[in-house]
Design a protein around this motif. Structure first.
Motif, mmCIF file in Angstrom:
data_model
loop_
_atom_site.group_PDB
_atom_site.id
_atom_site.type_symbol
_atom_site.label_atom_id
_atom_site.label_comp_id
_atom_site.label_asym_id
_atom_site.label_seq_id
_atom_site.Cartn_x
_atom_site.Cartn_y
_atom_site.Cartn_z
ATOM 1 N N ASN A 9 0.755 -1.004 -0.352
ATOM 2 C CA ASN A 9 0.268 -0.131 0.268
ATOM 3 C C ASN A 9 0.727 1.545 -0.577
ATOM 4 O O ASN A 9 1.670 1.445 1.268
ATOM 5 C CB ASN A 9 -1.164 0.125 1.177
ATOM 6 C CG ASN A 9 -1.745 1.368 1.987
ATOM 7 O OD1 ASN A 9 -1.764 1.597 0.837
ATOM 8 N ND2 ASN A 9 -2.200 1.365 2.788
ATOM 9 N N LYS A 11 0.008 4.218 -0.591
ATOM 10 C CA LYS A 11 -0.554 5.481 0.004
ATOM 11 C C LYS A 11 -0.586 6.946 -0.870
ATOM 12 O O LYS A 11 -0.279 6.217 -2.008
ATOM 13 C CB LYS A 11 0.151 5.834 2.030
ATOM 14 C CG LYS A 11 -0.315 5.004 2.741
ATOM 15 C CD LYS A 11 -0.207 4.972 4.337
ATOM 16 C CE LYS A 11 0.316 3.420 4.811
ATOM 17 N NZ LYS A 11 0.286 3.262 6.086
ATOM 18 N N HIS A 102 -9.456 0.868 5.339
ATOM 19 C CA HIS A 102 -7.899 0.607 5.965
ATOM 20 C C HIS A 102 -8.636 2.101 6.743
ATOM 21 O O HIS A 102 -9.386 3.140 6.618
ATOM 22 C CB HIS A 102 -7.474 1.819 4.762
ATOM 23 C CG HIS A 102 -5.717 1.838 5.232
ATOM 24 N ND1 HIS A 102 -5.480 3.143 5.929
ATOM 25 C CD2 HIS A 102 -4.737 1.133 4.938
ATOM 26 C CE1 HIS A 102 -4.183 3.324 6.226
ATOM 27 N NE2 HIS A 102 -3.488 1.117 5.295
ATOM 28 N N GLU A 104 -6.751 4.669 7.742
ATOM 29 C CA GLU A 104 -6.862 5.721 7.536
ATOM 30 C C GLU A 104 -8.083 6.463 6.958
ATOM 31 O O GLU A 104 -8.416 7.766 6.805
ATOM 32 C CB GLU A 104 -5.142 6.197 6.648
ATOM 33 C CG GLU A 104 -3.923 5.840 7.375
ATOM 34 C CD GLU A 104 -3.426 5.417 6.107
ATOM 35 O OE1 GLU A 104 -3.067 5.907 5.509
ATOM 36 O OE2 GLU A 104 -1.737 4.614 7.143
ATOM 37 N N GLU A 174 -5.314 -4.922 10.431
ATOM 38 C CA GLU A 174 -4.046 -4.281 10.694
ATOM 39 C C GLU A 174 -4.249 -3.536 12.359
ATOM 40 O O GLU A 174 -5.555 -2.293 12.159
ATOM 41 C CB GLU A 174 -4.217 -3.094 9.470
ATOM 42 C CG GLU A 174 -3.820 -3.775 8.422
ATOM 43 C CD GLU A 174 -3.426 -2.435 7.922
ATOM 44 O OE1 GLU A 174 -2.545 -2.503 6.947
ATOM 45 O OE2 GLU A 174 -3.908 -1.670 6.760
ATOM 46 N N ALA A 178 -0.128 -0.134 15.828
ATOM 47 C CA ALA A 178 0.778 -0.696 14.415
ATOM 48 C C ALA A 178 0.908 0.441 12.917
ATOM 49 O O ALA A 178 2.473 -0.084 12.311
ATOM 50 C CB ALA A 178 0.550 -2.177 14.557
ATOM 51 N N ILE A 179 0.225 0.774 12.840
ATOM 52 C CA ILE A 179 0.240 1.246 11.357
ATOM 53 C C ILE A 179 1.046 2.365 11.565
ATOM 54 O O ILE A 179 1.024 3.340 11.767
ATOM 55 C CB ILE A 179 -1.174 1.501 11.021
ATOM 56 C CG1 ILE A 179 -2.261 0.288 10.774
ATOM 57 C CG2 ILE A 179 -1.308 2.181 9.178
ATOM 58 C CD1 ILE A 179 -3.075 0.460 9.943
ATOM 59 N N GLY A 180 2.306 2.184 10.752
ATOM 60 C CA GLY A 180 3.055 3.226 10.057
ATOM 61 C C GLY A 180 3.848 4.369 11.722
ATOM 62 O O GLY A 180 4.769 5.221 11.582
ATOM 63 N N GLY A 218 -0.982 -6.183 9.331
ATOM 64 C CA GLY A 218 -0.679 -4.942 8.222
ATOM 65 C C GLY A 218 -0.317 -4.360 9.431
ATOM 66 O O GLY A 218 -1.082 -4.480 10.296
ATOM 67 N N GLY A 219 0.809 -3.874 9.440
ATOM 68 C CA GLY A 219 0.985 -2.870 10.896
ATOM 69 C C GLY A 219 2.742 -3.029 10.551
ATOM 70 O O GLY A 219 2.905 -3.975 11.739
ATOM 71 N N SER A 220 3.521 -1.806 10.584
ATOM 72 C CA SER A 220 4.836 -2.006 10.460
ATOM 73 C C SER A 220 5.431 -3.679 10.601
ATOM 74 O O SER A 220 6.747 -3.568 10.952
ATOM 75 C CB SER A 220 5.261 -1.141 12.091
ATOM 76 O OG SER A 220 4.668 0.002 11.867
ATOM 77 N N CYS A 221 5.148 -3.869 9.323
ATOM 78 C CA CYS A 221 5.559 -4.942 8.537
ATOM 79 C C CYS A 221 7.097 -4.776 8.386
ATOM 80 O O CYS A 221 6.520 -3.659 7.029
ATOM 81 C CB CYS A 221 3.917 -5.968 8.221
ATOM 82 S SG CYS A 221 5.141 -7.791 7.506
ATOM 83 N N LEU A 239 -0.289 -6.742 4.030
ATOM 84 C CA LEU A 239 -0.540 -5.866 3.667
ATOM 85 C C LEU A 239 0.719 -4.625 4.193
ATOM 86 O O LEU A 239 0.161 -4.423 5.294
ATOM 87 C CB LEU A 239 -1.850 -5.371 3.882
ATOM 88 C CG LEU A 239 -2.462 -3.440 3.228
ATOM 89 C CD1 LEU A 239 -2.192 -3.584 2.163
ATOM 90 C CD2 LEU A 239 -3.623 -3.347 3.880
ATOM 91 N N ILE A 240 1.743 -4.550 3.415
ATOM 92 C CA ILE A 240 2.691 -3.722 3.935
ATOM 93 C C ILE A 240 2.567 -2.073 3.432
ATOM 94 O O ILE A 240 2.064 -1.936 1.537
ATOM 95 C CB ILE A 240 3.773 -4.090 3.242
ATOM 96 C CG1 ILE A 240 4.096 -5.796 3.446
ATOM 97 C CG2 ILE A 240 5.225 -3.891 4.157
ATOM 98 C CD1 ILE A 240 3.795 -6.531 4.468
ATOM 99 N N GLY A 241 2.943 -1.435 4.221
ATOM 100 C CA GLY A 241 2.791 0.300 3.918
ATOM 101 C C GLY A 241 4.176 0.819 3.550
ATOM 102 O O GLY A 241 4.490 0.579 2.391
ATOM 103 N N GLY A 242 5.018 1.032 4.226
ATOM 104 C CA GLY A 242 6.141 2.160 4.277
ATOM 105 C C GLY A 242 7.388 1.295 3.933
ATOM 106 O O GLY A 242 8.049 1.542 2.527
HETATM 107 C C1 PEP Z 1 -0.994 -0.024 5.846
HETATM 108 O O1 PEP Z 1 -0.513 0.802 6.107
HETATM 109 O O2 PEP Z 1 -1.862 -0.596 5.243
HETATM 110 C C2 PEP Z 1 0.773 -0.405 6.849
HETATM 111 C C3 PEP Z 1 -0.048 -1.530 6.937
HETATM 112 O O3 PEP Z 1 1.348 0.519 6.468
HETATM 113 P P1 PEP Z 1 2.226 0.502 6.828
HETATM 114 O O4 PEP Z 1 3.247 -1.034 7.208
HETATM 115 O O5 PEP Z 1 3.633 1.622 6.561
HETATM 116 O O6 PEP Z 1 2.574 0.775 9.353
#
Ligand code: PEP
Length: 257
Positions: A9, A11, A102, A104, A174, A178-180, A218-221, A239-242
């Motif tokens: 993701n 974003k 999501h 956000e 998620e 833990a997200i971001g 998902g969440g800072s994975c 589900l990977i963000g950063g």
């Molecule tokens: C996300 O936005 O779905 C997410 C998991 O972000 P992050 O990996 O940066 O925590």
């Protein structure tokens, strides 16, 4: 049988040029080590910003096992909603998936359970696979309401579907805290919630449907913790963000089963 999936993701990040460079780098790495040779034979779904989808698809269509989705869709089929994007539009450019719910979107755009149910409906009507996000806030976890909150989210937005439509849903757990944030759920916390979600699905749709549902964490994975998270029985991927914005890290996560 459920799939192993790593989803990125992006974003609201990357210019078109940066996005294309990122995907070209990931594609190069996958060429050197094809997905089907990796443990778990994972699939990859990229969620770039809307305006990049068509160009990113030109790169990924050569890569087997890599698909592209949108980060959101509107809950109506069409009309006077300036600035919005419908599920039909997303489908028409060749994307296959859409993120729904999501945290956000829930937080900043006040998307509630009913709106999210309508988005799921739009996605399915247009043959897009919804990746439905759920998860509790820090306060809800601290007051031990996390199971109740997640059950409510999936019940209200998903459990009105019939079993055939539910078979097209991917769930992403998620935890909002833990997200971001750099703070990841421990492998034990992730497994506990994923198994709880699977039990909720089993109660509603039966054990076969539950066992076939892909549930992502998902969440800072990241490249360091992915292996420990993914080795849990009920964690089917991430589900990977950063970390999805760095080709090397994302590739390492894909290779973490
Ligand atoms: C996300 O936005 O779905 C997410 C998991 O972000 P992050 O990996 O940066 O925590």
């Amino acid at each position: 049988m459920r799939k192993k999936i790593i989803a990125g993701n992006w974003k609201m990040n990357t210019s078109l040029q940066e996005g294309k460079e990122l995907v070209n780098s990931i594609a190069e790495m996958i060429k050197s080590k094809p997905l089907k040779t990796m443990p778990g034979n994972p699939e990859v779904i990229l969620f770039p910003p809307f305006v990049h989808i068509t160009e990113i698809l030109k790169i990924t269509k050569k890569e087997k096992g890599v698909t592209v989705g949108a980060q959101n869709c509107h809950q109506s089929d069409k009309g006077a909603y300036t600035g919005e994007v419908s599920a039909m539009m997303i489908k028409s450019v060749g994307a296959t998936h859409v993120l729904v719910g999501h945290s956000e979107r829930r937080q900043y755009f006040k998307e509630d359970d009913n709106t999210l149910a309508a988005k799921v409906s739009q996605a399915l009507d247009n043959k897009l696979t919804p990746v439905f996000c759920c998860g509790e806030s820090l306060e809800e976890r601290q007051s031990e309401k996390h199971f109740e909150v997640v059950k409510q989210q999936i019940s209200k937005s998903l459990f009105w579907l019939d079993v055939n439509d539910f078979a097209n849903i991917i769930i992403a757990y998620e935890p909002v805290w833990a997200i971001g944030t750099g703070e990841t759920a421990s492998p034990g916390q992730a497994q506990e919630m994923h198994s709880f979600i699977r039990n909720c699905i089993s109660e509603k749709y039966g054990s076969e449907a539950a066992s076939n549902t892909t549930i992502l964490y998902g969440g800072s994975c990241n490249a360091k913790n992915a292996k420990d998270l993914f080795k849990n029985e009920d964690v089917d991927g991430g589900l990977i963000g950063g970390a999805s914005l760095k080709a090397g890290d994302f590739f390492q996560i894909i290779n973490s089963y």
